[in-house]
Scaffold this motif. Structure first.
Motif, short mmCIF file in Angstrom:
data_model
loop_
_atom_site.label_atom_id
_atom_site.label_comp_id
_atom_site.label_asym_id
_atom_site.label_seq_id
_atom_site.Cartn_x
_atom_site.Cartn_y
_atom_site.Cartn_z
N GLY A 168 44.56 10.65 24.15
CA GLY A 168 44.10 11.88 23.26
C GLY A 168 42.61 11.34 23.08
O GLY A 168 41.91 12.14 22.12
N ILE A 169 41.82 10.70 23.70
CA ILE A 169 40.54 10.07 23.50
C ILE A 169 39.54 10.85 24.62
O ILE A 169 39.94 10.40 25.70
CB ILE A 169 40.46 8.58 23.31
CG1 ILE A 169 41.23 8.28 22.18
CG2 ILE A 169 38.85 8.19 23.25
CD1 ILE A 169 41.48 6.54 22.30
N PRO A 170 38.68 11.67 24.35
CA PRO A 170 37.79 12.03 25.09
C PRO A 170 37.05 10.85 25.92
O PRO A 170 36.58 9.70 25.21
CB PRO A 170 36.71 12.67 24.34
CG PRO A 170 37.45 12.93 23.34
CD PRO A 170 38.37 12.19 22.97
N PHE A 171 36.76 10.86 27.13
CA PHE A 171 36.18 9.76 28.02
C PHE A 171 34.93 10.32 28.54
O PHE A 171 34.81 11.28 29.40
CB PHE A 171 36.99 9.26 29.06
CG PHE A 171 36.73 8.27 29.87
CD1 PHE A 171 36.58 6.92 29.59
CD2 PHE A 171 36.03 8.31 31.32
CE1 PHE A 171 36.14 6.04 30.32
CE2 PHE A 171 35.55 7.46 32.12
CZ PHE A 171 35.55 6.12 31.72
N ARG A 172 33.67 9.35 28.49
CA ARG A 172 32.50 9.70 29.03
C ARG A 172 32.00 8.67 30.00
O ARG A 172 32.21 7.59 29.78
CB ARG A 172 31.50 10.14 27.87
CG ARG A 172 31.93 10.93 26.83
CD ARG A 172 32.21 12.37 26.96
NE ARG A 172 32.71 13.12 25.79
CZ ARG A 172 33.33 14.03 25.86
NH1 ARG A 172 33.77 14.65 27.02
NH2 ARG A 172 33.41 14.72 24.92
N LEU A 173 31.52 9.05 30.95
CA LEU A 173 30.81 8.14 31.85
C LEU A 173 29.44 8.47 31.98
O LEU A 173 28.76 9.54 32.23
CB LEU A 173 31.25 8.59 33.52
CG LEU A 173 30.45 7.73 34.44
CD1 LEU A 173 30.78 6.11 34.31
CD2 LEU A 173 31.06 8.10 35.84
N LEU A 174 28.76 7.42 31.64
CA LEU A 174 27.17 7.29 31.45
C LEU A 174 26.79 6.51 32.47
O LEU A 174 26.91 5.49 32.96
CB LEU A 174 26.67 6.64 30.29
CG LEU A 174 27.39 7.28 28.80
CD1 LEU A 174 26.77 6.37 27.82
CD2 LEU A 174 26.76 8.57 28.81
N VAL A 175 25.87 7.22 33.49
CA VAL A 175 25.06 6.47 34.69
C VAL A 175 23.61 6.01 34.19
O VAL A 175 23.03 6.71 33.56
CB VAL A 175 24.74 7.60 35.83
CG1 VAL A 175 24.18 6.67 36.81
CG2 VAL A 175 26.37 8.06 36.21
N LYS A 176 23.38 4.64 34.21
CA LYS A 176 22.31 3.91 33.71
C LYS A 176 20.92 4.74 34.22
O LYS A 176 20.01 4.80 33.61
CB LYS A 176 22.25 2.58 34.22
CG LYS A 176 20.96 1.85 33.67
CD LYS A 176 20.94 0.54 34.02
CE LYS A 176 19.68 -0.30 33.73
NZ LYS A 176 18.46 0.12 34.60
#
Length: 284
Positions: free
Chosen positions: A160-168
């Motif tokens: 139940g944790i939102p997951f975010r992908l960050l691209v450098k």
């Protein structure tokens, strides 16, 4: 000590768990992975945080930039880097996805997968978690990396944790560099002041002085003049200004590649001197 764990084993993992790795919060949190645990292929960073009260272990330039941006965010109250996921969950997720769960090099020991950051935010007065992974665009061309990201994302979804992908390459790099310059002015762990409340007193004094002086030159020249007028060591005034910026008592354009050259007409006070000490307690 030699850099890098020579060989991972279940006994070594149990030892790290007993040491408290991956447990705690704020100053008591101990990251699962330290920069000395692996042979890094890139640059690593140790970054002190006034907000958490500890030094953070960051395994790449991208993680360092993301950390600076997360730390600056008003709603972020805690940052836990290299946060371990439960192996029972990640192995079950990998199996359901038809993906081979990663193992430590030269072993059959399943990796303790980690989130680059597990962040605690305050949303509408309540705490909420958010997970972040930081990758380069080149990383995303690697099939194994993408599979690991899918295990992380699906594990967070199950929790139940939102997951975010960050691209450098898509991060606001100049803003991160300016934030690094600002944060580098903060007192470091175990660093002593010339005398008690030295910086707090001078921050209050500078906030009172700026509107009275109405100086039109750049911030760096104002700080040189402040040092001269107050009999301070060269560079002290600029450090005081950076502390005020860190606490948002002063504000500037964070996208300026030379923030110390900001004209004083563009340096804005956003806190009353009488409130400065109180603002310092919360760390936001």
């Amino acid at each position: 000590m030699s850099r890098g764990v020579k060989k991972w084993s279940e006994d070594h993992i149990l030892k790290l768990q007993r040491e408290g790795r991956g447990q705690g919060r704020l100053a008591s949190y101990i990251p699962w992975v330290w920069i000395t645990d692996f042979y890094s292929q890139g640059r690593t960073h140790e970054a002190w945080s006034r907000k958490t009260g500890r030094t953070h272990q960051l395994l790449s330039d991208g993680e360092h930039q993301a950390f600076l941006l997360l730390q600056w965010a008003h709603d972020v109250v805690d940052i836990r880097e290299q946060y371990p996921l439960d192996r029972d969950i990640t192995r079950e997720i990998a199996s359901s996805l038809g993906i081979r769960h990663p193992s430590y090099p030269r072993t059959h020991v399943p990796v303790v997968m980690t989130l680059d950051f597990l962040v605690t935010k305050v949303v509408n007065g309540s705490e909420a978690f958010e997970a972040f992974s930081v990758k380069t665009s080149e990383d995303l061309e690697d099939v194994a990396t993408v599979e690991k990201l899918e295990i992380e994302r699906s594990s967070c979804e199950a929790l139940g944790i939102p997951f975010r992908l960050l691209v450098k390459e898509l991060l606001p790099g100049q803003k991160a560099r300016t934030l690094e310059w600002i944060e580098d002015g903060e007192l470091k762990e175990l660093e002593a002041e010339p005398w008690e409340d030295f910086y707090a007193d001078h921050m209050t004094r500078m906030l009172q002085d700026i509107p009275m002086r109405r100086y039109d030159g750049p911030l760096s020249e104002y700080c040189i003049d402040y040092d001269r007028r107050n009999g301070l060591e060269a560079g002290t005034g600029l450090r005081i200004a950076r502390m005020l910026l860190s606490q948002r008592a002063l504000s500037i354009d964070l996208n300026n590649p030379a923030p110390w050259q900001t004209p004083m007409s563009c340096v804005h006070a956003s806190a009353l001197p009488s409130r400065l000490r109180l603002a310092n307690v919360g760390g936001n």
